[in-house]
Design an enzyme around this catalytic site. Structure first.
Site, mmCIF file in Angstrom:
data_model
loop_
_atom_site.group_PDB
_atom_site.id
_atom_site.type_symbol
_atom_site.label_atom_id
_atom_site.label_comp_id
_atom_site.label_asym_id
_atom_site.label_seq_id
_atom_site.Cartn_x
_atom_site.Cartn_y
_atom_site.Cartn_z
ATOM 1 N N ASP A 1 9.221 6.236 5.209
ATOM 2 C CA ASP A 1 8.869 7.647 5.349
ATOM 3 C C ASP A 1 9.066 8.154 6.768
ATOM 4 O OD1 ASP A 1 6.767 6.053 6.214
ATOM 5 O OD2 ASP A 1 5.192 7.295 5.332
ATOM 6 N N SER B 1 -4.674 5.302 -1.433
ATOM 7 C CA SER B 1 -4.858 6.556 -0.712
ATOM 8 C C SER B 1 -5.959 7.435 -1.291
ATOM 9 C CB SER B 1 -3.560 7.352 -0.621
ATOM 10 O OG SER B 1 -3.675 8.308 0.419
ATOM 11 N N SER B 2 -7.182 6.943 -1.177
ATOM 12 C CA SER B 2 -8.333 7.744 -1.566
ATOM 13 C C SER B 2 -8.494 8.953 -0.647
ATOM 14 C CB SER B 2 -9.606 6.887 -1.536
ATOM 15 O OG SER B 2 -9.794 6.313 -0.256
ATOM 16 N N SER B 3 -8.045 8.837 0.609
ATOM 17 C CA SER B 3 -8.182 9.965 1.543
ATOM 18 C C SER B 3 -7.352 11.157 1.083
ATOM 19 C CB SER B 3 -7.789 9.546 2.954
ATOM 20 O OG SER B 3 -6.449 9.108 3.010
ATOM 21 N N GLU C 1 -5.386 14.873 8.220
ATOM 22 C CA GLU C 1 -5.348 13.490 8.728
ATOM 23 C C GLU C 1 -5.029 13.470 10.226
ATOM 24 O OE1 GLU C 1 -5.737 10.591 6.994
ATOM 25 O OE2 GLU C 1 -5.445 11.099 4.882
ATOM 26 N N SER D 1 -7.719 -0.622 -1.732
ATOM 27 C CA SER D 1 -6.583 -0.938 -2.604
ATOM 28 C C SER D 1 -5.263 -0.384 -2.085
ATOM 29 C CB SER D 1 -6.844 -0.379 -4.007
ATOM 30 O OG SER D 1 -6.978 1.037 -3.959
ATOM 31 N N TYR E 1 1.630 -0.808 13.559
ATOM 32 C CA TYR E 1 2.391 0.306 12.979
ATOM 33 C C TYR E 1 3.227 0.983 14.061
ATOM 34 C CZ TYR E 1 3.133 4.894 10.759
ATOM 35 O OH TYR E 1 3.686 6.043 10.255
ATOM 36 N N ASP F 1 1.555 10.499 0.600
ATOM 37 C CA ASP F 1 0.331 10.329 -0.181
ATOM 38 C C ASP F 1 -0.149 11.655 -0.759
ATOM 39 O OD1 ASP F 1 0.518 7.711 0.587
ATOM 40 O OD2 ASP F 1 -1.104 7.802 2.054
ATOM 41 N N HIS G 1 7.608 1.887 4.491
ATOM 42 C CA HIS G 1 7.946 2.081 5.910
ATOM 43 C C HIS G 1 9.280 2.830 6.066
ATOM 44 C CE1 HIS G 1 4.663 -0.158 7.807
ATOM 45 N NE2 HIS G 1 4.736 -0.960 6.763
#
Length: 384
Positions: free
Chosen positions: A35, A126-128, A161, A123, A222, A173, A33
């Site tokens: 970034d 950051s698979s995206s 994104e 998990s 967030y 990421d 948190h």
């Protein structure tokens, strides 16, 4: 990653072969948190990720199979000049990369692709970003002769994104997945995008993720925390003109305005300011091979996220507490919070016993088993 099944699947679907590309998932050792507060993060690429086989098809359409999806959701196609994004959510990442590269002058043409991955679902690795990067690296190679630099590829993933997937994420990421280096973590300055590699090869330790299997979803939580930080900056900047974010703030500055703040905003800002210092402390400790301090900072991050930033949960606090009691060197929630994984720096001598104990006690308390993943720090996105 094993690619034979990918090759077979691609040949069955398209009757030819293509080039192989890989983009890794990432972990973040410390710096959570920070970034969006223009602070520092400390990510690294890992040995798990997404592999894609891709080739130009001479058409004006993109045809893609996602091997790991159910059969009815595996295939998508869209026209190169199509304005509306696909219905399948996973395809929006690929569509967005194409559109963002075209905005930058790349003449994207039709291509065929199949991709598969071994990133554990939910998990927080950051698979995206890995999906965005494997396609941006491939399309940069196939259609742009690799003229787009990696900073811009990271921005392409971030813009994908923002503009096509509805997530106003930072750039960590995508950056970590692209710039990863074996046995190194990256200190990224989220304000300037300057970065530096730090050695991370902790002999006698293993880096292990324990997934609580609690779904992490930040949503409005967030945004509330981001707004807290911005409110505090407004108060501090009245007396300190150079403070544009919590990155520039100090604890003394925060204390000056404490009476003007509500308790929640104060606690959240305190966590962020102290987390910036923890990241810098870890950088110095890694240079000296001082993993005692690294671990202590990790625990500091966890309890700051839990008690001050309030983004932990009972399951994650249980895992961190157990790690402290059992002699794990460092442990903390990794990612936005409200579920997901703890990242653990575990001495080899107690690793197996701790993991067994954690799985057993967690299962007894919460009624389901956590998942355990061993992590190795590896290279960034690349052509295979």
């Amino acid at each position: 990653m094993e690619t034979s099944n990918l090759n077979i699947f691609f040949a069955e679907k398209f009757g030819c072969s293509g080039s192989l590309y890989f983009a890794p998932a990432r972990i973040n050792l410390i710096g959570e948190h920070t970034d969006y507060n223009n602070g520092f993060v400390m990510p690294g690429a890992v040995d798990k990720g997404i592999t894609a086989e891709i080739c130009a098809n001479g058409l004006d359409i993109v045809r893609v199979y996602a091997m790991d999806m159910p059969a009815e959701q595996q295939y998508i196609e869209f026209a190169i000049n199509q304005e509306s994004k696909p219905n399948q959510h996973w395809a929006c990442y690929i569509f967005g990369v194409c559109r963002e590269m075209m905005k930058r002058g790349v003449e994207i043409k039709g291509f065929d692709a199949v991709f598969t991955g071994n990133i554990p679902a939910g998990s927080g690795m950051s698979s995206s970003a890995a999906l965005e990067n494997v396609f941006s690296v491939a399309l940069n190679d196939i259609f742009a002769d690799n003229k787009i630099d990696r900073f811009e590829l990271a921005k392409i993933g971030q813009a994908t994104e923002h503009n096509y997937c509805g997530v106003k994420c930072g750039i960590m990421d995508q950056f970590a997945s692209l710039f990863g280096k074996k046995d190194c973590l990256i200190r990224l300055d989220c304000k300037t995008l300057e970065y530096e590699y730090f050695p991370f090869k902790p002999e006698g330790y293993r880096l292990t993720l324990i997934n609580s299997c609690v779904k992490h979803s930040l949503g409005t939580e967030y945004n509330e925390r981001r707004e807290s930080c911005e409110r505090v900056v407004e108060h501090i900047s009245r007396n300190h003109s150079g403070v544009d974010s919590l990155r520039e703030a100090t604890i003394d500055m925060l204390l000056e305005v404490k009476a003007e703040l509500d308790e929640t905003d104060f606690s959240r800002a305190k966590y962020v300011i102290e987390e910036t210092e923890r990241v810098l402390t870890v950088c110095n400790s890694l240079k000296e091979g001082d993993y005692d301090t690294v671990g202590r900072m990790m625990f500091g991050t966890h309890w700051g996220l839990s008690k001050e930033y309030t983004v932990s949960c009972d399951e994650l606090d249980f895992l961190a507490s157990l790690a402290e009691e059992y002699g794990v060197k460092g442990s903390r929630v990794m990612g936005g919070g409200f579920g997901g994984c703890t990242i653990n720096l575990i001495p080899e001598s107690i690793h197996d016993a701790f993991v067994e104990k954690a799985v057993t006690l967690f299962s007894e308390k919460f009624g389901h088993k956590p998942e355990v993943y061993e992590i190795v720090i590896g290279e960034g996105a690349r052509k295979l």
